[in-house]
Design an enzyme around this catalytic site. Structure first.
Site, PDB file in Angstrom:
ATOM      1  CG  ASP A 127     -50.178  17.210 -29.881  1.00  0.00           C
ATOM      2  OD1 ASP A 127     -49.180  16.913 -29.202  1.00  0.00           O
ATOM      3  OD2 ASP A 127     -50.644  18.360 -29.968  1.00  0.00           O
ATOM      4  N   GLY A 183     -50.051  10.919 -32.292  1.00  0.00           N
ATOM      5  CA  GLY A 183     -50.040   9.569 -31.713  1.00  0.00           C
ATOM      6  C   GLY A 183     -48.736   8.844 -32.038  1.00  0.00           C
ATOM      7  CE  LYS A 212     -51.851   2.129 -30.624  1.00  0.00           C
ATOM      8  NZ  LYS A 212     -53.208   1.705 -30.619  1.00  0.00           N
ATOM      9  CG  HIS A 227     -43.819  11.406 -27.951  1.00  0.00           C
ATOM     10  ND1 HIS A 227     -42.679  10.971 -28.563  1.00  0.00           N
ATOM     11  CD2 HIS A 227     -44.147  12.567 -28.546  1.00  0.00           C
ATOM     12  CE1 HIS A 227     -42.328  11.855 -29.491  1.00  0.00           C
ATOM     13  NE2 HIS A 227     -43.201  12.829 -29.492  1.00  0.00           N
ATOM     14  CB  THR A 230     -49.328  22.893 -22.323  1.00  0.00           C
ATOM     15  OG1 THR A 230     -50.178  22.311 -23.325  1.00  0.00           O
ATOM     16  CG2 THR A 230     -47.987  23.231 -22.922  1.00  0.00           C
TER      17      THR A 230
END
Ligand code: GDP
Length: 428
Positions: A12, A14, A17, A40, A305
């Site tokens: 997580d 990023g 991006k 993502h 989730t």
């Protein structure tokens, strides 16, 4: 040349991006591990997307996107995701699935759910997408490769019987369920065959040829270093290798071709793992709630989730280790804009383990005992969202980047100042 984009810590960070941004100058983007448990987040001219299985190059028409052999392919999710991006106005992407990729079977998901239920409070916080049972079967040599689906019926049936000999003991004896039916499994495999036929390719040869021709290939990782089953915080890890080094296997690229490893890390810590997982620099209480609320795009909640992510101060010990095991040649620091509300910002620069201070990330057995050693830096107390020139960041923000860079021992070249594609500065 091959570049890998991977996570430095718990995932997580990023990566979606950063991959979307760097995809602009690439020819091929390959997902090389993990499955539809990934999420993502990408925000671009078509809207906001949480890509679970599709490579982050699907928004650009010039790019070939590959689901590599190392991925746990959920055919249902793959098809749903292709349909959902196209329905939202994205031109049909160029997508290929490796003929050596293996498929996640419905029983993998069921087994994942039943095992989490059996473990109850001791569960690993699985997304129940079947990932752990899938990879277990792959290494136990009872998985189904995409190429197997095109075999003759007798051979497929023989394999199904072999698989069911094992699975049905688990189903009936351990989980007290009805046994699996061989015809139903065969029908499912044929459904997958038909659905995948337009996408299947020998991506191994394709990728090696692309490297020879000098094409630019991005390998897109899922999760981060600390979730690697060997070098992460086992057993609170995932079931596939999250490291750039595995990219050569999971994407089928020559190891010597990886010239650039871009390690992505957030300017603070976040982890979607369960509460039993060690998280040395975690922020609890009101301070944690505030960072969670302000973090990421719309708060730190799992893209797959919806679970609230645990958050904390930047952990330089974990990130230095994460960058080291990835072999980072450069670092992309994301979400710097999130910290603009703080008067002071702490950074975890060491772990106190039994009275001894270390900057080296310990083995999992010692991690539970680690206490954070913090240094405090002044905040910049302003909104830097969307700044695109590094020199325009406030001095305190640049000092924070320098400080982190010194402690993680890897060059920070990209600083992301917002979730949108253009909200980014290049430092060197
Ligand atoms: P990934 O799995 O590594 O791609 O990361 P996720 O997509 O799960 O989580 C990253 C979150 O941070 C998402 O909500 C992104 O939209 C968001 N994000 C990425 N870069 C930035 C940034 O520089 N600033 C802010 N505020 N959010 C960002």
């Amino acid at each position: 040349m091959v570049k890998a984009i991977v996570g430095a810590c718990w995932g997580d960070e990023g990566k979606g991006k950063i991959t979307d941004v760097l995809a602009e100058d690439s020819d091929i983007v390959v997902r090389f591990q993990g499955g539809s448990n990934a999420g993502h987040t990408i925000i671009n001219e078509y809207g906001k997307f949480a890509l679970h299985q599709l490579p982050s190059g699907v928004f650009r028409q010039n790019i070939t996107n590959i689901i590599g052999n190392g991925v746990a392919l959920s055919v249902e999710n793959f098809l749903k995701e292709v349909q959902s991006v196209v329905e939202r106005g994205v031109p049909t992407p160029k997508l290929l699935v490796s003929d050596r990729c293996q498929v996640v079977m419905p029983y993998h998901k069921e087994l994942d759910g039943m095992e989490e239920a059996r473990l109850a409070a001791k569960s690993f916080g699985s997304t129940k997408s079947g990932i752990a049972p899938f990879y277990s079967d792959k290494y136990a040599k009872i998985g189904f490769q995409v190429s197997d689906l095109f075999d003759d019926k007798d051979s497929i049936m023989e394999r199904i019987d072999h698989v069911l000999g094992l699975k049905n003991v688990l189903y009936t004896e351990l989980y007290h369920q009805k046994p699996l039916d061989r015809e139903e499994i065969y029908e499912k495999l044929m459904e997958y065959k038909e659905a995948l036929a337009p996408y299947v390719a020998d991506t191994t040869t394709l990728l090696h040829n692309a490297v020879k021709e000098g094409k630019t290939v991005l390998l897109e990782g899922q999760l981060g270093s600390l979730k690697d089953p060997d070098l992460g915080i086992f057993p609170m890890t995932t079931s596939s290798h999250t490291l750039a080094g595995f990219g050569c296997v999971g994407a089928a690229a020559p190891p010597t071709a990886i010239e650039d490893v871009i390690c992505v890390t957030k300017a603070y810590s976040s982890s979607v793992g369960s509460n039993t997982e060690p998280f040395v620099s975690e922020l609890l209480g009101a301070e944690g709630d505030e960072l969670r609320r302000r973090g990421g795009d719309k708060g730190e909640f799992g893209a797959t989730t919806g679970r609230p992510r645990r958050v904390g101060w930047f952990d330089a010990v974990a990130t230095k280790y994460g960058c080291m095991v990835q072999g980072a040649t450069q670092v992309a620091l994301t979400c710097l804009d999130v910290l603009g509300y703080l008067d002071e910002i702490k950074v975890c620069t060491g772990y106190d383990i039994g009275g001894k201070i270390t900057t080296d990330f310990p083995v999992p057995a010692l991690l539970d005992q680690a206490k954070p050693v913090y240094e405090t830096l002044p905040g910049w107390k302003c909104d830097i969202r969307g700044i695109t020139e590094y020199g325009k960041l406030p001095q305190a923000a640049r000092d924070y980047v320098d400080f982190i860079e010194k402690h993680i021992e890897a060059p920070i070249t990209i600083v992301s100042t917002g979730p949108k594609r253009h909200e980014i500065c290049y430092r060197k």
